[in-house]
Motif scaffolding. Structure first.
Motif, PDB file in Angstrom:
ATOM      1  N   ASN A 205       0.924  -1.060  -0.098  1.00  0.00           N
ATOM      2  CA  ASN A 205       0.064   0.050  -0.063  1.00  0.00           C
ATOM      3  C   ASN A 205       1.023   1.205   0.097  1.00  0.00           C
ATOM      4  N   LEU A 213      -1.250   3.786  10.002  1.00  0.00           N
ATOM      5  CA  LEU A 213      -1.268   2.615  10.830  1.00  0.00           C
ATOM      6  C   LEU A 213      -0.232   2.540  11.834  1.00  0.00           C
ATOM      7  N   LEU A 266      -7.409   3.562   7.941  1.00  0.00           N
ATOM      8  CA  LEU A 266      -7.878   2.843   8.895  1.00  0.00           C
ATOM      9  C   LEU A 266      -9.478   2.535   8.523  1.00  0.00           C
ATOM     10  N   LEU A 269      -9.647  -0.269   6.240  1.00  0.00           N
ATOM     11  CA  LEU A 269      -9.289  -1.495   6.846  1.00  0.00           C
ATOM     12  C   LEU A 269     -10.614  -2.074   7.539  1.00  0.00           C
ATOM     13  N   LYS A 270     -11.372  -0.973   8.035  1.00  0.00           N
ATOM     14  CA  LYS A 270     -12.594  -1.750   8.691  1.00  0.00           C
ATOM     15  C   LYS A 270     -13.382  -2.135   7.729  1.00  0.00           C
ATOM     16  N   SER A 272     -12.983  -3.403   5.126  1.00  0.00           N
ATOM     17  CA  SER A 272     -12.497  -4.560   4.221  1.00  0.00           C
ATOM     18  C   SER A 272     -12.598  -5.789   5.214  1.00  0.00           C
TER      19      SER A 272
END
Length: 281
Positions: A205, A213, A266, A269-270, A272
């Motif tokens: 990424n 992160l 972030l 991420l949640k 995904s």
């Protein structure tokens, strides 16, 4: 004329990965990267001089964010080459003290020549109010009592302050490099998986995503109860993923003021994770 930062960084990372996969000595890798980046900078310079900038914002973006990334890495790899070719021995106490002394010199240079400058505080704070002065050609004010290096730069391709950012980036990378030399327990060469190096473990990424992160883990005290500083935590991730992170503090300050979500990675991420969970229902 448009030069896109993401494309420039992608080319640099591709070359770094290519050389790393050949398992050559660091001195050889640094030499090859120096040649590569010097040629890249020359190509970019020719394009800038030929096509010029479409507007003021494009000019500021180039001298504040694009050129310093290339020049910073060029300075870094050239210094690594000089460091490695001057190292007296390959191991032992003399080897250790060699890098420790270099690190002390780097810290001393930082304290004396960088961190006390108004521009350094401006840059670290992520400010933009003086960008039109710092990052546009022909805006140098000699009444500021600038260092003599200003007379050695090419004023058709430098605002002087882009060079200062490049040195900040180079010093950040050098700090990380020398820390890994001094502390063999976190040296990239010592991280082994099934008898192989971690060359297949790469961060795919963006750098900003990784920095986001790292700061999230730091702010939440999720690693070692928060007793590890942000610089050391960033170093661990750089070693793990074999990817230098240029100037994480400035990148973080830019995140704080960016348009839209300040935690874009972030948030993704949640989403995904939730989508992955839904697949098993």
């Amino acid at each position: 004329m448009e030069i896109v930062l993401s494309k420039i960084l992608s080319k640099i990372h591709h070359q770094e990965d290519k050389l790393s996969s050949q398992m050559m000595q660091m001195v050889d890798e640094a030499y090859q990267m120096t040649l590569f980046l010097n040629e890249m900078l020359g190509t970019i310079k020719a394009k800038v001089i030929k096509d010029n900038f479409a507007n003021e914002q494009q000019e500021i973006e180039f001298f504040k964010n694009i050129k310093p990334q290339v020049l910073g890495k060029l300075i870094y790899y050239n210094k690594v080459f000089r460091i490695e070719t001057s190292c007296p021995v390959s191991n032992g106490e003399i080897h250790q003290s060699y890098y420790e002394n270099l690190l002390k010199a780097l810290k001393s240079e930082y304290k004396e020549s960088i961190c006390n400058e108004d521009f350094y505080r401006y840059y670290r704070a992520g400010r933009t109010d003086r960008d039109h002065t710092y990052f546009r050609l022909g805006q140098i004010n000699y009444h500021d009592g600038l260092k003599s290096g200003v007379f050695e730069i090419d004023l058709s391709f430098s605002t002087y302050y882009d060079n200062k950012i490049a040195y900040i980036i180079a010093n950040e990378l050098l700090y990380t490099y020398m820390i890994t030399k001094i502390n063999p327990e976190i040296n990239p060469d010592m991280i082994m998986i099934n008898g192989d190096t971690n060359k297949d473990i790469s961060w795919t990424n963006s750098q900003n995503a990784l920095i986001e992160l790292i700061y999230a883990l730091y702010a939440s005290n999720s690693i070692a109860y928060g007793k590890i500083g942000i610089r050391k935590l960033a170093l661990i991730f750089q070693v793990l993923f074999q990817t230098p992170l240029n100037d994480i503090h400035h990148s973080f300050h830019r995140m704080k003021t960016r348009a839209g979500s300040r935690t874009a990675f972030l948030d993704q991420l949640k989403i995904s994770l939730e989508e992955y969970m839904d697949k098993d229902l």
